[in-house]
Write a protein that holds these residues in place. Structure first.
Motif, mmCIF file in Angstrom:
data_model
loop_
_atom_site.group_PDB
_atom_site.id
_atom_site.type_symbol
_atom_site.label_atom_id
_atom_site.label_comp_id
_atom_site.label_asym_id
_atom_site.label_seq_id
_atom_site.Cartn_x
_atom_site.Cartn_y
_atom_site.Cartn_z
ATOM 1 N N GLN A 1 3.508 6.722 4.534
ATOM 2 C CA GLN A 1 4.431 7.841 4.502
ATOM 3 C C GLN A 1 5.713 7.307 5.188
ATOM 4 O O GLN A 1 5.997 6.277 5.863
ATOM 5 N N GLY B 1 0.933 -1.213 -0.059
ATOM 6 C CA GLY B 1 0.003 -0.138 0.161
ATOM 7 C C GLY B 1 0.951 1.432 -0.001
ATOM 8 O O GLY B 1 2.067 1.245 -0.263
ATOM 9 N N LEU B 2 0.131 2.324 0.108
ATOM 10 C CA LEU B 2 0.923 3.685 0.443
ATOM 11 C C LEU B 2 1.022 4.262 1.855
ATOM 12 O O LEU B 2 0.142 4.045 2.593
ATOM 13 N N THR C 1 4.546 1.694 -1.651
ATOM 14 C CA THR C 1 5.084 2.784 -2.372
ATOM 15 C C THR C 1 5.069 3.812 -0.913
ATOM 16 O O THR C 1 4.229 3.931 -0.096
ATOM 17 N N VAL C 2 6.453 4.424 -0.759
ATOM 18 C CA VAL C 2 6.534 5.313 0.448
ATOM 19 C C VAL C 2 6.701 6.576 0.153
ATOM 20 O O VAL C 2 7.643 6.831 -0.725
ATOM 21 N N SER C 3 5.903 7.361 0.572
ATOM 22 C CA SER C 3 6.054 8.887 0.137
ATOM 23 C C SER C 3 6.835 9.729 1.165
ATOM 24 O O SER C 3 6.736 9.405 2.319
ATOM 25 N N THR D 1 10.250 1.912 -1.903
ATOM 26 C CA THR D 1 9.376 1.749 -2.839
ATOM 27 C C THR D 1 9.683 0.707 -3.983
ATOM 28 O O THR D 1 10.720 0.698 -4.664
#
Length: 112
Positions: free
Chosen positions: A12, A9-10, A109-111, A89
């Protein structure tokens, strides 16, 4: 052995995720298992490995942040990922170690 990875997932930067991989067919408990990842434009690399005895190994880039574990009764291998960084990511895959036929991975996904 068929493997199904999930849990991506996404998230932070600094966050956590737990990936799961459920096996079907075969005798899971005797298998050495690994989590691999492939970032865009890069080769697929081994991230963490766990033997049938429970011995673990990690890529230097994830040591101290990721933990691989297994539950033989559930035929499941996990990857606990903490302190995630944007460079983590990738599409994450589970497979035997050494790898056999590749299945679908799960996108992390790492923002920043």
């Amino acid at each position: 052995v068929q493997l199904q990875a999930s849990g991506g997932g996404l998230v932070q930067a600094g966050g956590s995720l737990r990936l799961s991989c459920i096996a079907s067919g075969g005798i899971f408990s005797i298998l050495n298992m690994g989590w691999y990842r492939q970032a865009p434009g890069k080769q697929r690399d081994l991230v963490a490995r766990i033997t049938s005895y429970g011995t673990t190994n990690y890529a230097d880039s994830v040591k101290g942040r990721f933990t691989i574990s297994r539950d033989n009764a559930r035929k499941t291998v996990y990857l606990h990922m903490n302190s995630l960084k944007p460079e983590d990511t990738a599409v994450y895959y589970c497979n035997q170690s050494p790898p056999q036929i590749w299945g679908q991975g799960t996108l992390v996904t790492v923002s920043s």
